[in-house]
Design a protein around this motif. Structure first.
Motif, mmCIF file in Angstrom:
data_model
loop_
_atom_site.group_PDB
_atom_site.id
_atom_site.type_symbol
_atom_site.label_atom_id
_atom_site.label_comp_id
_atom_site.label_asym_id
_atom_site.label_seq_id
_atom_site.Cartn_x
_atom_site.Cartn_y
_atom_site.Cartn_z
ATOM 1 N N ASN A 157 0.794 -1.146 -0.017
ATOM 2 C CA ASN A 157 0.021 0.070 0.318
ATOM 3 C C ASN A 157 0.745 1.256 0.073
ATOM 4 O OD1 ASN A 157 -2.855 -1.233 0.424
ATOM 5 N ND2 ASN A 157 -1.452 -2.234 2.049
ATOM 6 N N ASP A 158 0.360 2.305 -0.357
ATOM 7 C CA ASP A 158 1.056 3.622 -0.412
ATOM 8 C C ASP A 158 1.151 4.389 0.846
ATOM 9 O OD1 ASP A 158 1.793 3.196 -3.103
ATOM 10 O OD2 ASP A 158 -0.124 3.827 -4.027
ATOM 11 N N LEU A 159 1.515 3.865 1.980
ATOM 12 C CA LEU A 159 1.435 4.241 2.961
ATOM 13 C C LEU A 159 2.579 5.395 3.368
ATOM 14 C CD1 LEU A 159 0.483 1.403 5.656
ATOM 15 C CD2 LEU A 159 -0.871 2.647 4.065
ATOM 16 N N VAL A 160 2.341 6.377 4.085
ATOM 17 C CA VAL A 160 3.528 7.520 4.364
ATOM 18 C C VAL A 160 3.392 7.707 5.773
ATOM 19 C CG1 VAL A 160 4.002 9.957 3.592
ATOM 20 C CG2 VAL A 160 3.124 8.463 2.027
ATOM 21 N N VAL A 161 4.516 7.897 6.472
ATOM 22 C CA VAL A 161 4.750 8.365 8.127
ATOM 23 C C VAL A 161 5.094 10.009 7.663
ATOM 24 C CG1 VAL A 161 6.010 8.241 9.950
ATOM 25 C CG2 VAL A 161 5.402 6.099 8.400
ATOM 26 N N LYS A 162 4.527 10.605 8.841
ATOM 27 C CA LYS A 162 4.662 12.059 8.769
ATOM 28 C C LYS A 162 4.967 12.562 10.153
ATOM 29 C CE LYS A 162 1.625 13.314 4.994
ATOM 30 N NZ LYS A 162 0.298 14.270 4.656
ATOM 31 N N LYS A 163 5.916 12.906 10.359
ATOM 32 C CA LYS A 163 6.531 13.586 11.526
ATOM 33 C C LYS A 163 5.548 15.023 11.721
ATOM 34 C CE LYS A 163 10.221 15.634 14.157
ATOM 35 N NZ LYS A 163 11.459 15.937 14.022
ATOM 36 N N GLU A 164 4.787 15.018 12.805
ATOM 37 C CA GLU A 164 3.816 16.235 12.869
ATOM 38 C C GLU A 164 3.942 16.973 14.325
ATOM 39 O OE1 GLU A 164 0.276 15.473 10.064
ATOM 40 O OE2 GLU A 164 0.158 14.134 11.640
ATOM 41 N N THR A 165 3.623 18.017 14.445
ATOM 42 C CA THR A 165 3.711 18.978 15.451
ATOM 43 C C THR A 165 2.329 19.195 16.008
ATOM 44 O OG1 THR A 165 3.503 20.965 14.078
ATOM 45 C CG2 THR A 165 6.056 20.469 14.826
ATOM 46 N N ASN A 166 1.270 18.773 15.260
ATOM 47 C CA ASN A 166 -0.024 18.841 16.103
ATOM 48 C C ASN A 166 -0.488 17.452 16.263
ATOM 49 O OD1 ASN A 166 -2.761 19.062 16.176
ATOM 50 N ND2 ASN A 166 -2.961 20.865 14.730
ATOM 51 N N PHE A 167 -0.868 17.608 17.607
ATOM 52 C CA PHE A 167 -1.440 16.219 18.246
ATOM 53 C C PHE A 167 -2.772 15.913 18.121
ATOM 54 C CE2 PHE A 167 2.892 17.211 19.804
ATOM 55 C CZ PHE A 167 3.522 15.964 20.026
ATOM 56 N N SER A 168 -3.554 17.042 17.830
ATOM 57 C CA SER A 168 -4.822 17.050 17.970
ATOM 58 C C SER A 168 -5.621 15.719 16.959
ATOM 59 C CB SER A 168 -5.479 18.321 17.646
ATOM 60 O OG SER A 168 -5.250 18.605 16.314
ATOM 61 N N THR A 169 -5.061 15.590 16.069
ATOM 62 C CA THR A 169 -5.896 14.425 15.027
ATOM 63 C C THR A 169 -5.418 13.319 15.657
ATOM 64 O OG1 THR A 169 -5.269 15.981 13.128
ATOM 65 C CG2 THR A 169 -5.993 13.772 12.460
ATOM 66 N N PHE A 170 -4.425 12.727 15.944
ATOM 67 C CA PHE A 170 -4.124 11.449 16.570
ATOM 68 C C PHE A 170 -4.841 11.335 17.953
ATOM 69 C CE2 PHE A 170 -1.396 8.959 19.453
ATOM 70 C CZ PHE A 170 -1.544 7.639 18.927
ATOM 71 N N TRP A 171 -4.768 12.445 18.727
ATOM 72 C CA TRP A 171 -5.550 12.278 19.888
ATOM 73 C C TRP A 171 -7.039 12.012 19.797
ATOM 74 C CZ3 TRP A 171 -0.691 12.204 21.906
ATOM 75 C CH2 TRP A 171 -0.873 11.964 23.370
ATOM 76 N N ASN A 172 -7.708 12.888 19.069
ATOM 77 C CA ASN A 172 -9.080 12.992 18.893
ATOM 78 C C ASN A 172 -9.487 11.743 18.039
ATOM 79 O OD1 ASN A 172 -9.156 15.037 20.673
ATOM 80 N ND2 ASN A 172 -9.019 16.531 18.984
ATOM 81 N N THR A 173 -8.912 11.428 16.927
ATOM 82 C CA THR A 173 -9.355 10.604 16.018
ATOM 83 C C THR A 173 -9.218 8.965 16.310
ATOM 84 O OG1 THR A 173 -8.956 12.182 14.201
ATOM 85 C CG2 THR A 173 -9.246 9.766 13.586
ATOM 86 N N ILE A 174 -8.195 8.739 16.985
ATOM 87 C CA ILE A 174 -7.682 7.532 17.373
ATOM 88 C C ILE A 174 -7.315 7.238 19.018
ATOM 89 C CG2 ILE A 174 -5.863 5.686 16.809
ATOM 90 C CD1 ILE A 174 -5.457 6.568 14.036
ATOM 91 N N LEU A 175 -6.508 7.740 19.389
ATOM 92 C CA LEU A 175 -6.050 7.430 20.736
ATOM 93 C C LEU A 175 -7.433 7.675 21.737
ATOM 94 C CD1 LEU A 175 -3.754 6.864 22.550
ATOM 95 C CD2 LEU A 175 -3.216 9.347 22.914
ATOM 96 N N ILE A 176 -7.885 8.510 21.926
ATOM 97 C CA ILE A 176 -8.805 8.759 22.769
ATOM 98 C C ILE A 176 -10.106 7.937 22.759
ATOM 99 C CG2 ILE A 176 -10.698 10.480 23.951
ATOM 100 C CD1 ILE A 176 -8.781 12.711 23.530
ATOM 101 N N PRO A 177 -10.639 7.613 21.392
ATOM 102 C CA PRO A 177 -11.687 6.815 21.247
ATOM 103 C C PRO A 177 -11.173 5.024 21.365
ATOM 104 C CG PRO A 177 -11.578 8.281 19.310
ATOM 105 C CD PRO A 177 -10.305 8.586 20.385
ATOM 106 N N ASN A 178 -9.829 4.800 21.109
ATOM 107 C CA ASN A 178 -9.515 3.569 21.354
ATOM 108 C C ASN A 178 -9.385 3.195 22.973
ATOM 109 O OD1 ASN A 178 -9.501 2.841 18.688
ATOM 110 N ND2 ASN A 178 -7.155 2.785 18.410
ATOM 111 N N LEU A 179 -8.684 4.078 23.723
ATOM 112 C CA LEU A 179 -8.483 4.041 24.931
ATOM 113 C C LEU A 179 -10.198 3.906 25.815
ATOM 114 C CD1 LEU A 179 -5.727 6.338 25.903
ATOM 115 C CD2 LEU A 179 -5.685 3.902 25.634
ATOM 116 N N LYS A 180 -10.930 4.598 25.356
ATOM 117 C CA LYS A 180 -12.218 4.779 25.889
ATOM 118 C C LYS A 180 -13.042 3.345 25.763
ATOM 119 C CE LYS A 180 -16.664 7.269 25.999
ATOM 120 N NZ LYS A 180 -17.301 8.422 25.670
#
Length: 328
Positions: free
Chosen positions: A173-196
Motif C-alpha cells: 500500500n502507499d502508506l506514508v509516515v509523517k512527523k507532525e507538531t499537531n497532536f490533535s488529529t491522533f488524540w481525537n481521531t484514534i487515541l482517545i476513542p480507542n482507550l475509551k
C-alpha cells in the motif's frame, strides 16, 4: 565513615534552584528530560512537591524528584520512573552518603516511608548500580515490578513471521509516515476513542498537556502518524532521551487491516531511531503490576523486544542508620 556521612546536607527544592536543578539533570548519569522542572510541574496541582537536593559543601551531588502524601514521600508519582539522580562523576561512597543524608532528613521530618521508583538501567548513560546494593542493605521491600519491553538496537534482533507478513502487506500500500507538531488529529481521531472503548480510560496526558510539553521539549517529544493518502491510520507519540526512544502512546484504527502499525514501528526502529541504544515499547502490566497483558506482551516480543524490569521499593526511613556499617 561517620564523619564523611555528616558532610552531606539536604534541602527541599524551591524555585530559587530552578536553573541549578535543570543543569544537574542535563549533566547526570541517569537522568532524563522527565526530571526537568518544566516537565515535572506541568501537573503540579495534582501533587505536593517534596523534591530534595543533596549538597556536599557547595557542590550539588544528587537530586530526588519527589512528592509527599501523608507521612510518606514518593519518588515522583507523576513520572514514569524516578529514583535518585546522580552526577556522572559520583563515586560509590558519595551515593552512600547521599542516600544516608536523604533518609536522615526524612526521619528528622517525621516521614515514615520512602517509596522509590527506580530509573530503568536502559536510561543510564553510565552504570548506576549503587542504589540496589544500598537498598538491599536497608532491607527495602520490593513491592512491585513492572515489565517493560525493549529492543537493544546495537545487538541482533529479528521480527517474527507474523510481523514480516504484516510489513509485506503494508509495503503493498502507499502508506506514508509523517512527523507532525499537531497532536490533535491522533488524540481525537484514534487515541482517545480507542482507550475509551478498550480500557474505559483516557490518555495520561490531555491534549492540552501534551501540546504544552511538546512546546517546551520539542527535541524530546515527537508525533509520528501513518496515512493512506489523507486518511490517518495509526500514530505514536515518542519520548526521546539521549540513549532511548520510548513509545509513550501508540494506537491504530481497526477498520483497515493494512499493517499500518507495523509499518510505523518498523520505520522508527530501522530508520528514524536506528542509532539509539534502545527502543522501549513500555510496560505490559495491568492492575498495578500484578498482571501482564499477554497479547500486548506478545506483540512487543514479535518485534524482537525483551524484558526490562521497573522496580518499586518501600524503604522504612528509620532504618537509615544501617548504612553506617557498610564501609569497613
Amino acid at each position: 565513615m561517620d564523619e564523611n556521612l555528616s558532610a552531606y546536607k539536604v534541602i527541599k527544592y524551591t524555585h530559587v534552584y530552578y536553573d541549578a536543578w535543570n543543569r544537574f539533570v542535563e549533566n547526570s548519569k541517569n537522568g532524563s528530560f522527565l526530571f526537568h522542572r518544566d516537565f515535572m510541574e506541568y501537573h503540579k496541582e495534582r501533587f505536593e512537591d517534596y523534591s530534595l537536593m543533596v549538597f556536599k559543601k557547595e557542590t550539588l551531588m544528587a537530586i530526588l524528584p519527589a512528592n509527599i502524601s501523608g507521612n510518606c514521600v514518593f519518588s515522583h508519582q507523576g513520572l514514569t520512573y524516578g529514583g535518585i539522580v546522580l552526577s556522572k562523576t559520583t563515586a560509590f561512597q558519595s551515593t552512600l552518603g547521599t542516600l544516608y543524608a536523604i533518609l536522615e532528613f526524612l526521619f528528622e521530618n517525621d516521614i515514615e516511608n520512602l517509596y522509590l521508583k527506580e530509573i530503568p538501567d536502559i536510561y543510564h548513560l553510565k552504570p548506576s548500580g549503587e542504589l540496589p546494593y544500598l537498598l538491599h542493605s536497608l532491607k527495602a521491600e520490593t513491592y512491585r515490578n513492572d515489565v517493560s519491553m525493549a529492543i537493544k538496537l546495537d545487538a541482533p534482533f529479528k521480527f517474527s513471521t507474523l510481523r514480516k507478513r504484516q510489513l509485506k502487506k503494508a509495503n503493498k500500500n502507499d502508506l506514508v509516515v509523517k512527523k507532525e507538531t499537531n497532536f490533535s488529529t491522533f488524540w481525537n481521531t484514534i487515541l482517545i476513542p480507542n482507550l475509551k472503548t478498550k480500557h474505559q480510560t483516557k490518555p495520561t496526558h490531555a491534549l492540552a498537556e501534551i501540546t504544552l510539553l511538546h512546546a517546551k521539549f520539542p527535541n524530546n517529544i515527537k508525533q509520528y502518524n501513518v496515512y493512506d493518502c489523507d486518511e490517518l491510520l495509526a500514530g505514536c507519540t515518542v519520548f526521546e532521551t539521549e540513549s532511548v526512544v520510548h513509545l509513550q502512546y501508540i494506537s491504530t484504527e481497526k477498520v483497515k487491516n493494512v499493517g499500518a502499525l507495523d509499518f510505523l514501528v518498523n520505520f522508527l526502529i530501522t530508520d528514524v531511531y536506528k542509532d539509539k541504544r534502545y527502543f522501549d515499547f513500555g510496560i505490559s502490566n495491568e492492575n498495578e503490576g500484578k498482571n501482564i497483558n499477554e497479547g500486548l506482551l506478545n506483540w512487543k516480543q514479535s518485534f524482537g523486544a525483551s524484558a526490562v524490569i521497573h522496580r518499586f521499593y518501600n524503604i522504612e526511613v528509620q532504618n537509615y542508620s544501617a548504612l553506617k556499617n557498610i564501609m569497613i
